[in-house]
Design a protein around this motif. Structure first.
Motif, PDB file in Angstrom:
ATOM      1  N   LEU A  39       0.835  -1.136  -0.004  1.00 19.76           N
ATOM      2  CA  LEU A  39       0.125  -0.062  -0.001  1.00 19.76           C
ATOM      3  C   LEU A  39       1.008   1.212  -0.021  1.00 19.76           C
ATOM      4  O   LEU A  39       1.970   1.332   0.725  1.00 19.76           O
ATOM      5  N   THR A  40       0.446   2.271  -0.649  1.00 17.46           N
ATOM      6  CA  THR A  40       1.234   3.512  -0.779  1.00 17.46           C
ATOM      7  C   THR A  40       0.619   4.550  -0.291  1.00 17.46           C
ATOM      8  O   THR A  40      -0.534   4.848  -0.228  1.00 17.46           O
ATOM      9  N   TYR A  41       1.598   5.846   0.065  1.00 18.04           N
ATOM     10  CA  TYR A  41       1.033   6.894   0.731  1.00 18.04           C
ATOM     11  C   TYR A  41       1.401   8.170   0.120  1.00 18.04           C
ATOM     12  O   TYR A  41       2.600   8.221  -0.617  1.00 18.04           O
ATOM     13  N   ASN A  42       0.959   9.240   0.024  1.00 14.09           N
ATOM     14  CA  ASN A  42       1.508  10.469  -0.347  1.00 14.09           C
ATOM     15  C   ASN A  42       1.330  11.667   0.472  1.00 14.09           C
ATOM     16  O   ASN A  42      -0.073  11.772   0.645  1.00 14.09           O
ATOM     17  N   VAL A  43       2.183  12.548   1.043  1.00 16.11           N
ATOM     18  CA  VAL A  43       1.674  13.501   2.070  1.00 16.11           C
ATOM     19  C   VAL A  43       2.066  14.765   1.409  1.00 16.11           C
ATOM     20  O   VAL A  43       3.343  14.967   0.901  1.00 16.11           O
ATOM     21  N   GLU A  56       6.041  15.214   9.000  1.00 16.86           N
ATOM     22  CA  GLU A  56       7.043  14.245   9.469  1.00 16.86           C
ATOM     23  C   GLU A  56       6.353  13.123  10.480  1.00 16.86           C
ATOM     24  O   GLU A  56       6.701  11.901  10.318  1.00 16.86           O
ATOM     25  N   LYS A  57       5.397  13.605  11.302  1.00 16.45           N
ATOM     26  CA  LYS A  57       4.956  12.725  12.270  1.00 16.45           C
ATOM     27  C   LYS A  57       3.937  11.864  11.463  1.00 16.45           C
ATOM     28  O   LYS A  57       3.773  10.788  11.741  1.00 16.45           O
ATOM     29  N   LEU A  58       3.213  12.533  10.618  1.00 20.40           N
ATOM     30  CA  LEU A  58       2.361  11.611   9.694  1.00 20.40           C
ATOM     31  C   LEU A  58       3.047  10.621   9.211  1.00 20.40           C
ATOM     32  O   LEU A  58       2.753   9.272   9.063  1.00 20.40           O
ATOM     33  N   VAL A  59       3.922  10.948   8.330  1.00 19.88           N
ATOM     34  CA  VAL A  59       4.867  10.066   7.456  1.00 19.88           C
ATOM     35  C   VAL A  59       5.256   8.887   8.501  1.00 19.88           C
ATOM     36  O   VAL A  59       5.467   7.676   8.094  1.00 19.88           O
ATOM     37  N   GLY A  60       5.961   9.311   9.463  1.00 18.15           N
ATOM     38  CA  GLY A  60       6.305   8.344  10.646  1.00 18.15           C
ATOM     39  C   GLY A  60       5.323   7.147  10.971  1.00 18.15           C
ATOM     40  O   GLY A  60       5.673   6.023  10.976  1.00 18.15           O
ATOM     41  N   ILE A  61       4.244   7.591  11.199  1.00 14.86           N
ATOM     42  CA  ILE A  61       3.203   6.718  11.651  1.00 14.86           C
ATOM     43  C   ILE A  61       2.631   5.610  10.303  1.00 14.86           C
ATOM     44  O   ILE A  61       2.847   4.591  10.364  1.00 14.86           O
ATOM     45  N   LEU A  62       2.621   6.251   9.230  1.00 13.25           N
ATOM     46  CA  LEU A  62       2.458   5.673   7.817  1.00 13.25           C
ATOM     47  C   LEU A  62       3.395   4.570   7.646  1.00 13.25           C
ATOM     48  O   LEU A  62       2.977   3.496   7.086  1.00 13.25           O
ATOM     49  N   GLU A  63       4.609   5.002   7.654  1.00 14.81           N
ATOM     50  CA  GLU A  63       5.791   3.988   7.443  1.00 14.81           C
ATOM     51  C   GLU A  63       5.655   2.873   8.507  1.00 14.81           C
ATOM     52  O   GLU A  63       5.950   1.579   8.214  1.00 14.81           O
ATOM     53  N   GLU A  64       5.479   3.269   9.595  1.00 14.36           N
ATOM     54  CA  GLU A  64       5.436   2.283  10.835  1.00 14.36           C
ATOM     55  C   GLU A  64       4.344   1.384  10.638  1.00 14.36           C
ATOM     56  O   GLU A  64       4.719   0.157  10.939  1.00 14.36           O
ATOM     57  N   VAL A  65       3.298   1.746  10.022  1.00 13.04           N
ATOM     58  CA  VAL A  65       2.105   0.749   9.959  1.00 13.04           C
ATOM     59  C   VAL A  65       2.368   0.003   8.695  1.00 13.04           C
ATOM     60  O   VAL A  65       1.643  -1.034   8.427  1.00 13.04           O
ATOM     61  N   TYR A  67       2.961   1.565   5.176  1.00 14.24           N
ATOM     62  CA  TYR A  67       2.633   1.790   4.014  1.00 14.24           C
ATOM     63  C   TYR A  67       4.176   2.410   3.402  1.00 14.24           C
ATOM     64  O   TYR A  67       5.179   2.606   4.095  1.00 14.24           O
ATOM     65  N   VAL A  68       4.089   2.225   1.982  1.00 13.52           N
ATOM     66  CA  VAL A  68       5.571   2.624   1.379  1.00 13.52           C
ATOM     67  C   VAL A  68       5.357   4.239   0.562  1.00 13.52           C
ATOM     68  O   VAL A  68       4.085   4.273   0.023  1.00 13.52           O
ATOM     69  N   PRO A  69       6.038   4.941   0.200  1.00 13.72           N
ATOM     70  CA  PRO A  69       6.089   6.413  -0.172  1.00 13.72           C
ATOM     71  C   PRO A  69       5.545   5.959  -1.784  1.00 13.72           C
ATOM     72  O   PRO A  69       6.238   5.298  -2.332  1.00 13.72           O
ATOM     73  N   ALA A  70       4.956   6.689  -2.271  1.00 17.84           N
ATOM     74  CA  ALA A  70       4.474   6.825  -3.724  1.00 17.84           C
ATOM     75  C   ALA A  70       5.166   8.293  -4.271  1.00 17.84           C
ATOM     76  O   ALA A  70       5.166   9.300  -3.540  1.00 17.84           O
ATOM     77  N   ASP A  71       5.465   8.478  -5.301  1.00 16.57           N
ATOM     78  CA  ASP A  71       6.154   9.775  -5.846  1.00 16.57           C
ATOM     79  C   ASP A  71       4.997  10.815  -5.907  1.00 16.57           C
ATOM     80  O   ASP A  71       5.475  11.974  -6.143  1.00 16.57           O
ATOM     81  N   ASP A  72       3.820  10.432  -6.421  1.00 15.00           N
ATOM     82  CA  ASP A  72       2.662  11.329  -6.497  1.00 15.00           C
ATOM     83  C   ASP A  72       1.232  11.158  -5.935  1.00 15.00           C
ATOM     84  O   ASP A  72       1.486  10.166  -5.101  1.00 15.00           O
ATOM     85  N   ALA A  75      -2.059   7.301  -5.015  1.00 16.10           N
ATOM     86  CA  ALA A  75      -1.454   6.447  -3.877  1.00 16.10           C
ATOM     87  C   ALA A  75      -2.896   5.941  -3.421  1.00 16.10           C
ATOM     88  O   ALA A  75      -4.072   6.304  -3.462  1.00 16.10           O
ATOM     89  N   ASP A  76      -2.605   5.067  -2.527  1.00 17.74           N
ATOM     90  CA  ASP A  76      -3.791   4.474  -1.704  1.00 17.74           C
ATOM     91  C   ASP A  76      -4.166   5.193  -0.403  1.00 17.74           C
ATOM     92  O   ASP A  76      -5.326   5.119   0.044  1.00 17.74           O
ATOM     93  N   PHE A  77      -3.384   5.975  -0.008  1.00 16.17           N
ATOM     94  CA  PHE A  77      -3.639   6.916   1.058  1.00 16.17           C
ATOM     95  C   PHE A  77      -2.850   8.414   0.780  1.00 16.17           C
ATOM     96  O   PHE A  77      -1.611   8.421   0.622  1.00 16.17           O
ATOM     97  N   VAL A  78      -3.782   9.406   0.552  1.00 10.41           N
ATOM     98  CA  VAL A  78      -3.092  10.637   0.314  1.00 10.41           C
ATOM     99  C   VAL A  78      -3.742  11.711   1.455  1.00 10.41           C
ATOM    100  O   VAL A  78      -5.047  11.611   1.709  1.00 10.41           O
ATOM    101  N   ILE A  79      -2.978  12.486   1.749  1.00 10.23           N
ATOM    102  CA  ILE A  79      -3.325  13.269   2.892  1.00 10.23           C
ATOM    103  C   ILE A  79      -2.802  14.773   2.571  1.00 10.23           C
ATOM    104  O   ILE A  79      -1.634  15.035   2.211  1.00 10.23           O
ATOM    105  N   TYR A  80      -3.579  15.678   2.603  1.00 12.85           N
ATOM    106  CA  TYR A  80      -2.978  17.120   2.602  1.00 12.85           C
ATOM    107  C   TYR A  80      -3.281  17.854   3.811  1.00 12.85           C
ATOM    108  O   TYR A  80      -4.098  17.911   4.902  1.00 12.85           O
ATOM    109  N   ASN A  81      -1.979  18.236   4.263  1.00 11.30           N
ATOM    110  CA  ASN A  81      -1.838  18.977   5.546  1.00 11.30           C
ATOM    111  C   ASN A  81      -1.716  20.423   5.370  1.00 11.30           C
ATOM    112  O   ASN A  81      -0.973  21.043   4.671  1.00 11.30           O
TER     113      ASN A  81
END
Ligand code: 5AD
Ligand code: SF4
Length: 475
Positions: A39-43, A56-65, A67-72, A75-81
């Motif tokens: 599963l991929t994520y994009n922040v 960085e806190k959001l990414v920390g949690i996503l990677e911990e559970v 998810y792997v980073p997507a380039d754009d 992705a399976d999880f996209v968040i706008y901060n």
């Protein structure tokens, strides 16, 4: 929901969120097995350094559970901060949500989440509920620590989950963080703002000021240093009021001194300083330290004392100029940068010329210039005499020209000198060059390779290109 229980440095809550992290690991693994792929994520982060740190806190949690980073954003999880300091920041988010909707139609697994300052505005939430029903998860600035729990709930639910708190006194840290850079890091020292500058929405969306305990901050920095960090940026909306409300006898100058004593830490920056609270003690600490960078960001906002009063800034033009003299007297080689707003309600040509006068007298190394943006709910939004757009645009252009010509002149003064530079990355345009920052925050590009990233080296500045330098390794 609002939570005002006074629980500082809430360890119990950290443990609760770790339980959700464990449950999420299971869910992510199951889903991944079902889809036969990771599963991929994009922040995406809008706005200031505080948001960058939150991401960085959001990414920390996503990677911990898992998810792997997507380039754009495909992705399976996209968040706008999000940021809401100016209206155009909000418009950008609405625009990009349309694009996310089209992606979601192609990937039914996609989860879309929104968080950050913009979500603290009721008008925004109403609009999202009404017209952006495809968004899965919305939370605000006060409960970002609950991200694992909220993500877990989103996995279990078909409905849009909204969790916004009005304010909080809680500080929940010690959750996973994934740093964007291995060698430098932001460190939150306080949250919120009590200043209520009349144009600014931040106190309404970030809540009341609360400081972290000094020992928590020091411990965090020590472990960052153990992990290879050379430079920290102490973060707060107004770092100069750090410590108010804590039981201990501490203020920002004293905290900075403690941070300066940390073994192995090479550079310290901080952001942002309100001129009204900048103490002599702080100037002394900066002047006598070898690790605090020779850079101070000191937002002016306006050079007109009348406008400053209407802005609720609590200083006059002369106070600001005197403060700058005092700082330069003790720290002659300091770089000064600033924020300036043009077109505040009631700003006359004379007021604007006062701003230009301060810009010429101080000669800022650089300045962020903003067109006043009316933020609903702030006192300035209700003021008479909003300045017509064409006049504001004309003032903005004149200010920008002045600011830029001064920056160019100031930068040139360092050409030929040798400066210590923290190397940050390989240059994106030319991979024979690396780029780094000097103590005064200027950028320099020079020949080198990626093995230099994260080290502090001496660079001779051979040429000034206006806003950056070209250089070569020295010795
Ligand atoms: N309009 C324009 N600029 C603003 N800022 C804050 N609020 C507004 C507004 N309503 C600017 C200030 C602040 C910087 C982060 O953003 O200059 O220092
Ligand atoms: Fe906004 Fe003023 Fe607080 Fe800065 S000090 S965040 S400009 S209210």
């Amino acid at each position: 929901m609002s939570d005002l229980t006074d629980i500082r440095q809430d360890i119990e809550e950290t443990n609760v969120q770790y339980e959700y992290i464990n449950k999420l690991k299971e869910l992510v693994r199951e889903k991944s097995n079902k889809l036969n792929r990771e599963l991929t994520y994009n922040v995406t982060t809008f706005g200031c350094q505080m948001n960058a740190r939150d991401s960085e806190k959001l990414v920390g949690i996503l990677e911990e559970v898992g998810y792997v980073p997507a380039d754009d954003e495909k992705a399976d999880f996209v968040i706008y901060n999000t940021c809401t300091v100016r209206e155009n920041a909000n418009n950008k988010v609405y625009g990009r949500l349309g694009y996310l909707h089209s992606l979601k139609k192609k990937n039914p697994e996609m989860i879309i989440a929104l968080c950050g300052c913009m979500m603290q505005e009721e008008v925004v939430i109403n609009k999202l509920k009404e017209s952006y029903k495809f968004v899965n998860l919305i939370f605000g600035t006060h409960n970002i620590f609950k991200f694992p729990e909220l993500l877990y709930n989103t996995f279990q639910s078909e409905d849009m989950i909204i969790d916004i708190w009005e304010d909080t006194k809680r500080i929940v840290e010690k959750l996973p963080v994934s740093r964007k850079y291995s060698f430098k890091s932001g460190v939150n020292i306080m949250f919120g703002c009590n200043n209520f500058c009349s144009y600014c929405i931040v106190p309404y969306v970030r809540g009341r000021e609360r400081s972290r305990l000094p020992e928590e901050i020091i411990d965090e920095i020590k472990s960052l240093v153990d992990d290879g960090v050379k430079e920290v940026m102490l973060l707060g909306q107004n770092v100069n009021s750090y410590g108010k409300g804590l039981d201990e006898d501490i203020n920002f100058a004293k905290l900075l001194k403690k941070v300066d004593e940390i073994e192995g830490l090479e550079r310290i920056r901080f952001m942002t300083s309100h001129p009204k609270d900048l103490s002599d003690e702080l100037i002394e600490v900066m002047a006598s330290s070898k690790n605090v960078c020779k850079h101070l960001h000191l937002p002016l906002q306006s050079g007109s004392s009348d406008i400053l009063t209407k802005m609720n800034r609590h200083y006059t033009k002369d106070d600001y100029l005197r403060l700058v003299d005092k700082i330069r007297d003790k720290i002659p080689d300091i770089a000064l940068t600033t924020d300036i707003i043009v077109g505040f309600p009631g700003e006359t040509e004379e007021d604007f010329l006062e701003t230009m006068d301060v810009v010429r007298q101080v000669e800022f190394d650089s300045a962020f210039t903003f067109i006043y943006s009316k933020r609903t709910g702030t006192p300035a939004a209700a003021m008479d005499n909003q300045v017509p757009e064409d006049i504001v645009k004309d003032r903005f252009d004149r200010l920008l020209e002045e600011v830029q010509s001064i920056s160019r002149k100031k930068a040139n003064a360092y050409t030929g000198s040798v400066q210590s530079v923290l190397v940050e990355n390989v240059n994106a345009q030319d991979n024979t060059l690396v780029s780094g920052r000097m103590s005064n925050n200027s950028i320099v590009h020079f020949p080198g390779n990626k093995s230099l990233i994260g080290s502090i080296v001496n660079v001779r500045l051979t040429e000034c290109k206006g806003f950056y330098y070209i250089g070569e390794l020295d010795g």
